[in-house]
Design an enzyme around this catalytic site. Structure first.
Site, mmCIF file in Angstrom:
data_model
loop_
_atom_site.group_PDB
_atom_site.id
_atom_site.type_symbol
_atom_site.label_atom_id
_atom_site.label_comp_id
_atom_site.label_asym_id
_atom_site.label_seq_id
_atom_site.Cartn_x
_atom_site.Cartn_y
_atom_site.Cartn_z
ATOM 1 N N ARG A 128 0.842 -1.193 0.000
ATOM 2 C CA ARG A 128 0.000 0.000 0.000
ATOM 3 C C ARG A 128 0.881 1.248 0.000
ATOM 4 N NH1 ARG A 128 -4.937 1.416 4.178
ATOM 5 N NH2 ARG A 128 -3.332 1.096 5.777
ATOM 6 N N ASP B 188 -3.987 2.294 14.047
ATOM 7 C CA ASP B 188 -3.207 3.029 13.066
ATOM 8 C C ASP B 188 -3.753 4.448 12.975
ATOM 9 O OD1 ASP B 188 -5.448 2.972 11.416
ATOM 10 O OD2 ASP B 188 -4.579 1.614 9.929
#
Length: 536
Positions: A170, A450
């Protein structure tokens, strides 16, 4: 001046300002940097225009407009088409594990038993220059078959098993820039920087291993943003001598506008895409950010905003229906729970939550799901094994569903509480401090958090202040209340950590930034944008 001359000028003008540590020259070669500069020269202006389009759309949403399905793309939604196809090693994705590009954590993720590992240069990694370039080195070593690690403290050795997860990477989102790579004196796209270096160095080695250059794309809000990536992919394949359609990606549907353009995003990327994913935490953040000024969409405590109800349920089901109609994988969301040591009751509760979440996803028709910790791989896999005898469930078209605009906007029932506000303050500040210190995946209160966590935390408080939200006990959320709770939570952190540890952390700095964003008149697009100014 010719296009080729402009490109050559861009190559020469790309300036790297980050420290070149030992080994960085493997990644930052003249040829690789020239390729990244070429991508920025060709596609940078379009990226900037699309980010401006987000601001223009937000101005309309702040008025009387609400997100809805596009009238100008109705033919795409209603016509009969499918994606180009999915490689053999991405047919079975029943459990995917995600994590930062830290070397040891990467090895553990590859060895976890998951089908796919998403190495994350975005929300699970703090974008320090060192983290980003070392992450590229780790990916190069994986592609070369030399990824190993020896812990300098314990001497423990880590290496890859014979059978490992398939790698997807990603890159950072379109909104982010790389401050250490300047073209014409301006930072270039962080996404193009991450993508360009990775594919330039590794594409052919990955293909030789029997896999390929596979990606996850974050934070997109429209089919035009998806089309930009598609054009980047097509140009890259031609430039690097790859067969068209070699690059494959899954797109995270983690913004509210994108939920209304799932068909269109699949169509824009149809030669390169293999699926969509429910990025649930960022999706909650986007819901608040995009329609948060409308009082009727005020949300309760985050703990009450679950995937089985209201707008989250609707978007999950629509994603399944849309993907399967087009021959693509419909991936479920993240289970953030982690095993709890020395507390059997808390550990059982964590596993029970994961089991219930994955049972729901599998029974609804998802083809796989995400976990954040190797300890949760088997329980997630069991949920999908129980209902999925083949590699996926793409055959389940879910034609029984009709999802409307109203369904996709329906807020969750529930209440805001002081405990919920305190949790947002406590978690938001601690995560932000860790991010400033260089850590992007942070275990907090038995969850692996996160950047999306901090985004939800500060936007919920912003929204509650904006509308003078009432807590369950009847009190109104005010700046004075938030300051009082903030001060109390900071005192508790000092007591639990000790004054010395607190002083040597970045908690005070993180707290100041958190309050500034929560009290701002206008909601800042991303916490990580101003926070990026404070990291190296």
């Amino acid at each position: 001046m010719s296009a080729s001359a402009l490109t050559e000028k861009a190559h020469a003008a790309l300036k790297l300002t980050g420290t070149i540590e030992t080994g960085f020259d493997r990644v930052l070669t003249p040829a690789a940097i020239a390729f990244v500069a070429d991508l920025e020269e060709r596609f940078g202006d379009r990226r900037r225009a699309l980010i401006k389009a987000r601001s223009d759309r937000q101005a309309r949403l702040d008025g009387n407009e609400l997100p809805d399905f596009r009238a100008d793309t109705k033919d795409i939604r209603e016509s009969d088409w499918t994606i180009l196809g999915t490689p053999d090693d991405l047919q079975d994705r029943r459990v995917e594990i995600t994590g930062p590009v830290d070397r040891k954590m990467m090895i553990n993720a590859f060895n976890s038993g998951a089908n796919v590992f998403m190495a994350d240069f975005e929300d699970a990694s703090s974008p320090t220059w060192s983290n980003m370039v070392n992450g590229q080195i780790n990916c190069m070593d994986y592609a070369a078959g030399t990824l190993d690690y020896t812990d300098p403290k314990s001497g423990k050795e880590y290496s890859l098993n014979a059978k490992i997860a398939v790698l997807k990477v990603r890159p950072r989102g379109w909104h982010m820039t790389e401050a250490h790579a300047l073209l014409g004196g301006k930072p270039i796209s962080a996404g193009l920087f991450d993508f360009g270096l990775y594919i330039f160095h590794n594409a052919k080695a990955l293909i030789a291993k029997g896999t390929g250059p596979y990606f996850y794309l974050p934070k997109m809000e429209s089919m035009e943003e998806a089309k930009l990536w598609d054009d980047v992919f097509t140009y890259t394949e031609k430039t690097l001598g790859l067969t068209h359609g070699t690059i494959k990606t899954t797109v995270l549907i983690e913004t509210l506008p994108a939920a209304f353009e799932m068909d269109e995003i699949l169509f824009a990327l149809k030669d390169h895409i293999v699926g969509l994913n429910c990025g649930r935490w960022d999706y909650i953040f986007s819901y608040i950010k995009r329609i948060g000024k409308h009082a009727e969409y005020l949300l309760p405590d985050r703990a009450q905003v679950g995937m089985g109800e209201a707008f989250l349920k609707a978007y999950s089901l629509l994603l399944i229906q849309t993907c399967h109609k087009r021959g693509a994988h419909a991936m479920g969301g993240m289970a953030a729970q982690i095993p709890v040591k020395n507390d059997d009751a808390a550990n059982k509760a964590a596993y029970d939550k994961v089991r219930a979440d994955k049972d729901r996803e599998a029974s609804n028709g998802h083809d796989g799901t995400w976990v954040a910790h190797p300890g949760m791989v088997e329980i997630a896999k069991e949920a999908f094994n129980n209902v999925m005898s083949s590699a996926n469930q793409i055959h389940r078209k879910r034609e029984d569903l009709t999802i409307t605009q109203e369904d996709l906007l329906k807020p969750h029932a529930g209440q805001a509480t002081e405990d919920g506000v305190r949790e947002n303050i406590r978690v938001g500040i601690q995560y932000t401090a860790a991010w400033l210190e260089g850590r992007g995946a942070v275990p907090l209160y038995n969850l692996m958090e996160d950047a999306a966590t901090a985004e939800i935390s500060r936007t919920q408080i912003w929204q509650q202040l904006k509308h003078g939200a009432k807590l369950a006990d009847g009190r109104t959320v005010t700046e004075d209340m938030i300051r009082t709770l903030y001060n109390d939570e900071m005192v508790k952190l000092k007591e639990s950590l000790g004054q010395s540890t607190f002083d040597n952390s970045r908690l005070a700095e993180a707290g100041k930034l958190f309050l500034e964003l929560a009290f701002a008149e206008e909601l800042t697009e991303f916490l990580t944008t101003p926070a990026y100014e404070f990291i190296k």
